[in-house]
Design an enzyme around this catalytic site. Structure first.
Site: not given
Ligand code: GRF
Length: 192
Positions: A20, A94, A96-97, A111, A113, A149, A178
């Site tokens: 998170g 993690m 899939i919707l 999302n 990625h 994705d 990110e």
């Molecule tokens: C991130 O690298 C995101 O891009 C991927 O999973 C990771 C999640 O990290 N889908 P966090 O739970 O936000 O720390």
């Protein structure tokens, strides 16, 4: 709720499954004056997700759903109605919707990625980028459609891969980016 800048604040939910850290950065962003959104709900597919702690820290309602069952999405829709949730941010989610769920929120699910899409969709992105001797990797914020994705790209950030890069060091470098990219992408979606 209307902030001093005059626009309506859109109520949103963040979906997580793990640590998170993106959730945390989104919550922080949502509480700045420039944010067009508030985060009113945290949805986790995993009762043990570390990120659930941010519900307590930031006083945000949390719900845990077992996405293996069809009724989960119906329960989520009912919860959304109750709290007027209009938009969803997937952040390390993690599961899939379903197509049906995604269609209901067309253009309203984002999302993040950890690769420069369309390269390295799916899991284990960092190791695959290293195995292919890529010079750069990065992260992408995109709209979610029914193909994994593959939705329209909103923003990307490139990250240079160093000589002795490992999958862990690359993951760390990209994750830091990110945290900046997701808020920027939200501002872009709102034309701000
Ligand atoms: C991130 O690298 C995101 O891009 C991927 O999973 C990771 C999640 O990290 N889908 P966090 O739970 O936000 O720390």
């Amino acid at each position: 709720m209307v902030k001093s800048t005059g626009y309506k604040i859109v109520k949103t939910a963040v979906f997580i499954s793990g640590t998170g850290s993106n959730l945390k950065s989104l919550i922080r962003f949502s509480r700045t004056n420039q944010s067009p959104i508030s985060i009113d709900l945290i949805v986790s597919s995993n009762p043990k997700a570390k990120g659930l702690k941010y519900g307590k820290i930031f006083k945000i309602r949390k719900e845990i759903f077992n996405f293996e069952k069809n009724q989960s999405e119906n329960k989520i829709l009912a919860t959304f109605k109750r709290y007027n949730i209009e938009m969803i941010f997937l952040a390390g989610f993690m599961k899939i919707l379903s197509k049906n769920f995604i269609t209901k929120f067309k253009g309203k699910i984002l999302n993040i990625h950890p690769s420069l899409l369309p390269k390295y969709k799916g899991l284990n992105t960092h190791q695959r980028a290293l195995d292919n001797n890529e010079k750069y990797s990065g992260c992408t914020v995109h709209f979610v459609n029914s193909k994994l994705d593959s939705g329209k790209i909103i923003l990307q950030k490139k990250v240079k891969i160093s000589k002795n890069e490992t999958k862990n060091s690359l993951a760390k470098k990209i994750l830091a980016q990110e945290h900046k990219l997701y808020p920027k992408a939200i501002l872009k979606v709102f034309n701000l």
